[in-house]
Design a protein around this motif. Structure first.
Motif, mmCIF file in Angstrom:
data_model
loop_
_atom_site.group_PDB
_atom_site.id
_atom_site.type_symbol
_atom_site.label_atom_id
_atom_site.label_comp_id
_atom_site.label_asym_id
_atom_site.label_seq_id
_atom_site.Cartn_x
_atom_site.Cartn_y
_atom_site.Cartn_z
ATOM 1 N N VAL A 1 -7.286 12.447 9.908
ATOM 2 C CA VAL A 1 -6.490 11.970 8.783
ATOM 3 C C VAL A 1 -6.069 10.519 9.016
ATOM 4 C CG1 VAL A 1 -4.436 12.384 7.377
ATOM 5 C CG2 VAL A 1 -5.656 14.317 8.401
ATOM 6 N N VAL A 2 -5.692 10.218 10.241
ATOM 7 C CA VAL A 2 -5.222 8.866 10.562
ATOM 8 C C VAL A 2 -6.309 7.833 10.312
ATOM 9 C CG1 VAL A 2 -4.301 7.380 12.370
ATOM 10 C CG2 VAL A 2 -3.553 9.758 12.217
ATOM 11 N N ARG A 3 -7.554 8.179 10.585
ATOM 12 C CA ARG A 3 -8.648 7.234 10.344
ATOM 13 C C ARG A 3 -8.734 6.855 8.866
ATOM 14 N NH1 ARG A 3 -11.367 10.504 14.189
ATOM 15 N NH2 ARG A 3 -12.445 11.684 12.567
ATOM 16 N N ARG A 4 -8.542 7.832 7.972
ATOM 17 C CA ARG A 4 -8.568 7.533 6.536
ATOM 18 C C ARG A 4 -7.330 6.745 6.128
ATOM 19 N NH1 ARG A 4 -12.085 10.448 8.385
ATOM 20 N NH2 ARG A 4 -13.739 11.440 7.146
ATOM 21 N N LEU A 5 -6.209 7.053 6.759
ATOM 22 C CA LEU A 5 -4.995 6.298 6.483
ATOM 23 C C LEU A 5 -5.173 4.833 6.845
ATOM 24 C CD1 LEU A 5 -1.937 6.030 5.826
ATOM 25 C CD2 LEU A 5 -1.491 6.733 8.202
ATOM 26 N N ILE A 6 -5.796 4.570 7.973
ATOM 27 C CA ILE A 6 -6.040 3.191 8.404
ATOM 28 C C ILE A 6 -6.863 2.452 7.355
ATOM 29 C CG2 ILE A 6 -7.278 1.787 10.098
ATOM 30 C CD1 ILE A 6 -6.424 3.888 12.203
ATOM 31 N N HIS A 7 -7.896 3.097 6.846
ATOM 32 C CA HIS A 7 -8.710 2.451 5.821
ATOM 33 C C HIS A 7 -7.879 2.169 4.574
ATOM 34 C CE1 HIS A 7 -11.862 1.945 2.736
ATOM 35 N NE2 HIS A 7 -12.613 1.522 3.735
ATOM 36 N N ALA A 8 -7.024 3.128 4.201
ATOM 37 C CA ALA A 8 -6.229 2.975 2.983
ATOM 38 C C ALA A 8 -5.231 1.825 3.072
ATOM 39 C CB ALA A 8 -5.498 4.281 2.680
ATOM 40 N N ILE B 1 -2.701 2.161 -4.511
ATOM 41 C CA ILE B 1 -2.246 3.545 -4.370
ATOM 42 C C ILE B 1 -3.433 4.407 -3.962
ATOM 43 C CG2 ILE B 1 -0.988 5.425 -5.467
ATOM 44 C CD1 ILE B 1 0.526 2.774 -5.595
ATOM 45 N N SER B 2 -3.274 5.174 -2.885
ATOM 46 C CA SER B 2 -4.343 6.062 -2.426
ATOM 47 C C SER B 2 -3.798 7.464 -2.189
ATOM 48 C CB SER B 2 -4.956 5.543 -1.125
ATOM 49 O OG SER B 2 -5.605 4.299 -1.306
ATOM 50 N N THR B 3 -4.679 8.447 -2.352
ATOM 51 C CA THR B 3 -4.340 9.844 -2.116
ATOM 52 C C THR B 3 -5.202 10.389 -0.990
ATOM 53 O OG1 THR B 3 -3.833 10.144 -4.465
ATOM 54 C CG2 THR B 3 -4.184 12.132 -3.164
ATOM 55 N N LEU B 4 -4.569 11.123 -0.070
ATOM 56 C CA LEU B 4 -5.296 11.823 0.983
ATOM 57 C C LEU B 4 -5.358 13.305 0.625
ATOM 58 C CD1 LEU B 4 -3.764 10.293 4.253
ATOM 59 C CD2 LEU B 4 -5.581 9.393 2.788
ATOM 60 N N ASN B 5 -6.564 13.812 0.420
ATOM 61 C CA ASN B 5 -6.761 15.241 0.174
ATOM 62 C C ASN B 5 -7.266 15.880 1.460
ATOM 63 O OD1 ASN B 5 -7.573 14.024 -2.863
ATOM 64 N ND2 ASN B 5 -6.239 15.810 -2.832
ATOM 65 N N THR B 6 -6.344 16.478 2.198
ATOM 66 C CA THR B 6 -6.627 16.962 3.540
ATOM 67 C C THR B 6 -6.890 18.461 3.536
ATOM 68 O OG1 THR B 6 -5.170 15.262 4.411
ATOM 69 C CG2 THR B 6 -5.743 17.044 5.891
ATOM 70 N N ASN C 1 -10.387 -3.178 0.137
ATOM 71 C CA ASN C 1 -10.772 -2.393 -1.027
ATOM 72 C C ASN C 1 -10.564 -0.907 -0.729
ATOM 73 O OD1 ASN C 1 -11.805 -1.846 -3.598
ATOM 74 N ND2 ASN C 1 -13.899 -1.693 -2.850
ATOM 75 N N PRO C 2 -9.314 -0.453 -0.663
ATOM 76 C CA PRO C 2 -9.051 0.951 -0.320
ATOM 77 C C PRO C 2 -9.539 1.884 -1.415
ATOM 78 C CG PRO C 2 -7.044 -0.102 -1.080
ATOM 79 C CD PRO C 2 -8.073 -1.195 -0.946
ATOM 80 N N ARG C 3 -9.901 3.093 -1.019
ATOM 81 C CA ARG C 3 -10.366 4.077 -1.990
ATOM 82 C C ARG C 3 -9.173 4.700 -2.723
ATOM 83 N NH1 ARG C 3 -14.160 7.472 2.213
ATOM 84 N NH2 ARG C 3 -15.428 5.712 2.929
ATOM 85 N N PRO C 4 -9.391 5.094 -3.966
ATOM 86 C CA PRO C 4 -8.329 5.823 -4.671
ATOM 87 C C PRO C 4 -8.034 7.177 -4.019
ATOM 88 C CG PRO C 4 -9.974 4.997 -6.222
ATOM 89 C CD PRO C 4 -10.539 4.834 -4.847
ATOM 90 N N ARG C 5 -9.074 7.802 -3.447
ATOM 91 C CA ARG C 5 -8.932 9.159 -2.918
ATOM 92 C C ARG C 5 -9.805 9.333 -1.676
ATOM 93 N NH1 ARG C 5 -7.077 13.313 -5.440
ATOM 94 N NH2 ARG C 5 -7.294 12.300 -7.476
ATOM 95 N N ARG D 1 0.856 -1.186 0.000
ATOM 96 C CA ARG D 1 0.000 0.000 0.000
ATOM 97 C C ARG D 1 0.893 1.236 0.000
ATOM 98 N NH1 ARG D 1 -5.315 -1.633 1.666
ATOM 99 N NH2 ARG D 1 -5.404 -3.846 1.066
ATOM 100 N N ILE D 2 0.616 2.168 -0.901
ATOM 101 C CA ILE D 2 1.320 3.442 -0.951
ATOM 102 C C ILE D 2 0.280 4.541 -0.808
ATOM 103 C CG2 ILE D 2 2.748 4.991 -2.327
ATOM 104 C CD1 ILE D 2 3.901 2.512 -3.715
ATOM 105 N N VAL D 3 0.444 5.358 0.222
ATOM 106 C CA VAL D 3 -0.510 6.431 0.497
ATOM 107 C C VAL D 3 0.234 7.765 0.374
ATOM 108 C CG1 VAL D 3 -2.145 7.401 2.141
ATOM 109 C CG2 VAL D 3 -1.784 4.916 2.052
ATOM 110 N N GLN D 4 -0.210 8.575 -0.560
ATOM 111 C CA GLN D 4 0.415 9.865 -0.801
ATOM 112 C C GLN D 4 -0.418 10.958 -0.130
ATOM 113 O OE1 GLN D 4 3.027 8.764 -1.873
ATOM 114 N NE2 GLN D 4 3.224 8.533 -4.093
ATOM 115 N N HIS D 5 0.254 11.731 0.718
ATOM 116 C CA HIS D 5 -0.461 12.808 1.400
ATOM 117 C C HIS D 5 -0.413 14.060 0.534
ATOM 118 C CE1 HIS D 5 -1.443 14.828 5.509
ATOM 119 N NE2 HIS D 5 -2.402 14.954 4.605
#
Length: 275
Positions: free
Chosen positions: A230-237, A171-176, A242-246, A127-131
């Motif tokens: 933000v951490v809650r969304r990171l945990i899901h990712a 790959i997921s993106t966090l739009n914070t 089935n992580p979300r793209p964004r 899993r790669i999560v880009q902030h």
């Protein structure tokens, strides 16, 4: 088997909160920082910490190599969290200041992302999560360098997500949106180093529109959240099958996305110009 994650920018704010929460959930957390004193502090708190400066490819390679040596060559997740802002009008933004912003926010993120992919390909998952930021999809005045860097992250990440389909690497993106952190304080040295505001076309505009927000604690912004949001969304990712793209985080980003869908650009510009 205990899952492992490398988090950049872990000395405070979102990265620090993510390290604490994920370690509490059973993850083996490698909390990377730039300064030796932060590394020592995190190790005293029980973390495995490595020195990793996202503006230095040698440091990136060395930090990742240390992590992989400790894990036996495995890494389940990467959270590219490190980044900073350089406030100032675009016409006053030196190219070298923009380049310095991109070194950390874009090029360092990209270098580390590419460096972990072979490991994840070999193990068949990752899993790669880009902030990114809400400013990766929208813009506001005075944030040209940051806006541009996050737009670049969006383009790279969206493309990579398509190219990684079927590899087992998600790959997921966090739009914070606005989140409690030291982001404002940390941006002041960059502003003072690069922006010659006194010799700008309109110095008084800096005093009227920017300095109050840059140098003073103006309290909580509308829709501001704590890092845990933000951490809650990171945990899901990193944990969901089935992580979300964004992930849009805070009400501000949801509202901005809604306006983007229904309003013409002139109307969006008029709204943003008043903020």
């Amino acid at each position: 088997m205990t899952k492992s994650i490398l988090i950049t920018g872990s000395s405070s704010g979102i990265g620090y909160a993510a390290a604490h929460t994920l370690q509490g959930r059973g993850w083996r957390v490698f909390a990377s920082v730039r300064k030796p004193e932060d590394k020592a502090r995190l190790e005293q708190e029980g973390f495995e910490s490595v020195l990793l400066n996202c503006a230095d490819t040698t440091s990136i390679d060395g930090g990742l190599a240390e992590v992989l040596e400790r894990t036996g060559g495995r890494l389940d997740a990467l959270f590219n969290n490190a980044g900073f802002g350089l406030p100032g009008a675009v016409e006053d933004l030196p190219t070298d200041g923009l380049r310095e912003t991109f070194e950390t926010n874009v090029f360092g993120l990209h270098h580390l992302t590419r460096a972990v992919i072979p490991t994840m390909r070999a193990q068949g998952h990752g899993r790669i999560v880009q902030h990114s930021s809400g400013f990766g999809r929208h813009v506001m005045k005075w944030r040209g360098a940051y806006n541009a860097s996050k737009h670049a992250v969006e383009g790279l990440t969206d493309t990579l997500r398509l190219e990684m389909r079927g590899t087992g690497i998600f790959i997921s993106t966090l739009n914070t949106g606005p989140v409690t952190s030291k982001f404002r304080i940390n941006s002041i040295p960059h502003f003072e180093r690069w922006i010659d505001w006194e010799n700008s076309a309109d110095p008084d505009r800096y005093k009227r529109e920017l300095f109050h927000h840059l140098y003073e604690d103006t309290g909580r912004a509308p829709f501001q959240k704590e890092p845990d949001a933000v951490v809650r969304r990171l945990i899901h990712a990193i944990e969901s099958p089935n992580p979300r793209p964004r992930y849009h985080i805070t009400g501000a980003t949801h509202i901005a996305e809604g306006l983007r869908r229904f309003l013409p650009q002139r109307a969006l510009d008029a709204i943003a110009a008043r903020l």
